[in-house]
Design an enzyme around this catalytic site. Structure first.
Site, PDB file in Angstrom:
ATOM      1  N   ARG A  13      32.080 -46.340  37.030  1.00  0.00           N
ATOM      2  CA  ARG A  13      32.548 -44.760  37.508  1.00  0.00           C
ATOM      3  C   ARG A  13      31.479 -43.647  38.902  1.00  0.00           C
ATOM      4  O   ARG A  13      31.727 -42.935  38.412  1.00  0.00           O
ATOM      5  CB  ARG A  13      32.521 -44.169  36.543  1.00  0.00           C
ATOM      6  CG  ARG A  13      33.717 -44.189  34.606  1.00  0.00           C
ATOM      7  CD  ARG A  13      32.792 -43.495  33.784  1.00  0.00           C
ATOM      8  NE  ARG A  13      34.016 -41.965  34.456  1.00  0.00           N
ATOM      9  CZ  ARG A  13      32.354 -40.876  34.293  1.00  0.00           C
ATOM     10  NH1 ARG A  13      31.362 -41.424  34.096  1.00  0.00           N
ATOM     11  NH2 ARG A  13      32.900 -39.476  34.504  1.00  0.00           N
ATOM     12  N   THR A  26      30.038 -30.871  36.249  1.00  0.00           N
ATOM     13  CA  THR A  26      31.008 -29.659  35.086  1.00  0.00           C
ATOM     14  C   THR A  26      30.813 -30.190  33.703  1.00  0.00           C
ATOM     15  O   THR A  26      30.847 -31.296  33.340  1.00  0.00           O
ATOM     16  CB  THR A  26      32.196 -30.257  36.245  1.00  0.00           C
ATOM     17  OG1 THR A  26      32.817 -29.927  36.808  1.00  0.00           O
ATOM     18  CG2 THR A  26      33.970 -29.786  34.542  1.00  0.00           C
ATOM     19  N   ASN A 188      29.722 -33.285  29.069  1.00  0.00           N
ATOM     20  CA  ASN A 188      29.676 -34.036  30.093  1.00  0.00           C
ATOM     21  C   ASN A 188      30.328 -34.813  31.000  1.00  0.00           C
ATOM     22  O   ASN A 188      30.502 -35.547  30.824  1.00  0.00           O
ATOM     23  CB  ASN A 188      27.966 -34.386  29.878  1.00  0.00           C
ATOM     24  CG  ASN A 188      27.418 -34.461  32.090  1.00  0.00           C
ATOM     25  OD1 ASN A 188      28.133 -34.205  32.944  1.00  0.00           O
ATOM     26  ND2 ASN A 188      26.065 -33.683  31.822  1.00  0.00           N
ATOM     27  N   HIS A 189      31.093 -34.288  31.999  1.00  0.00           N
ATOM     28  CA  HIS A 189      32.196 -34.649  32.650  1.00  0.00           C
ATOM     29  C   HIS A 189      31.378 -35.994  33.719  1.00  0.00           C
ATOM     30  O   HIS A 189      31.880 -36.988  34.108  1.00  0.00           O
ATOM     31  CB  HIS A 189      32.603 -33.783  33.487  1.00  0.00           C
ATOM     32  CG  HIS A 189      34.209 -34.743  34.649  1.00  0.00           C
ATOM     33  ND1 HIS A 189      34.530 -35.544  34.372  1.00  0.00           N
ATOM     34  CD2 HIS A 189      34.859 -33.515  34.304  1.00  0.00           C
ATOM     35  CE1 HIS A 189      35.871 -35.702  34.215  1.00  0.00           C
ATOM     36  NE2 HIS A 189      36.535 -34.702  35.323  1.00  0.00           N
ATOM     37  N   ALA A 190      29.706 -36.294  34.106  1.00  0.00           N
ATOM     38  CA  ALA A 190      29.557 -37.601  34.698  1.00  0.00           C
ATOM     39  C   ALA A 190      29.137 -38.273  33.958  1.00  0.00           C
ATOM     40  O   ALA A 190      29.371 -39.326  33.535  1.00  0.00           O
ATOM     41  CB  ALA A 190      28.092 -36.560  35.006  1.00  0.00           C
TER      42      ALA A 190
END
Length: 216
Positions: A13, A26, A188-190
């Site tokens: 990822r 995001t 948290n999209h991270a």
């Protein structure tokens, strides 16, 4: 307090993390209805409090997946071995709340006793953060037992990125003998994508359905 570094050169990822950390920062929220019928019946029949039992199920699910234990430690990105709950308690006399925390324990009975002791010790101490010594590896959980909501939106900023999920759950209601409550995950999209979040929610519902086995 174990911590496993993430090596970006081999992490699948890595590009997603970089994109959602630097290009488009995001966060997203997902609200679902969880079936808490079995948990509610079990706690009532065994004279246990629902809130600590729900906290345990949430934290056990969170701690089962590394994506939701991600953080920077001393400038290094990685996963903590586990997270502890930082949760709200309500002061009925002045309608304020405080955040306290308890140490997570995979054994439900030990966790339950610890939470009950902390809630009793700090129930009359006012302020946003009351119990000292909260560790860096914490997961924030709020309960809004007066409200059966359909969604929750957070607009939260801080001095640095927050990768632990922010979790809010509300009032349980009954329909045809089935009790459900709303639960919102703010992610948290991270740290996690939709697949990771759906797996976390699936884990949590499975724990609620199987509560008779881990609450003994």
């Amino acid at each position: 307090m174990g911590f496993t570094p993430i090596y970006l050169t081999s992490w699948p990822r890595a590009s997603h993390f970089e994109y959602y950390s630097k290009q488009i920062r995001t966060n997203y929220g997902i609200t679902v209805r969880l079936d808490v019928t079995r948990l509610l019946h079990w706690t009532h029949s065994h004279r246990l409090h629902f809130y600590p039992a729900m906290l345990y199920a949430i934290m056990r699910a969170v701690n089962s997946r590394p994506e939701f234990r991600m953080a920077y430690r001393d400038g290094v990105l990685g996963y903590y071995d586990l997270c502890h709950p930082s949760y709200t308690i309500f002061h009925p006399d002045d309608h304020t709340f405080s955040d306290i925390w308890s140490e997570y324990d995979s054994d439900f009975r030990r966790f339950y006793v610890s939470v009950q002791q902390d809630m009793e010790q700090w129930r009359d101490v006012k302020g946003i953060k009351t119990k000292p010594g909260r560790p860096e590896n914490f997961c924030p959980i709020s309960c809004v037992p007066w409200l059966d909501f359909t969604s929750v939106a957070h607009d939260t900023t801080g001095p640095g990125p927050m990768y632990f999920p922010v979790i809010t759950f509300g009032k349980y209601t009954e329909n045809d003998g089935k009790f459900t409550l709303p639960l919102c995950l703010h992610i948290n999209h991270a740290a996690a994508d939709g697949w990771h979040t759906s797996m976390l929610l699936s884990d949590l519902q499975a724990l609620l359905d199987d509560c008779g086995n881990w609450m003994v």
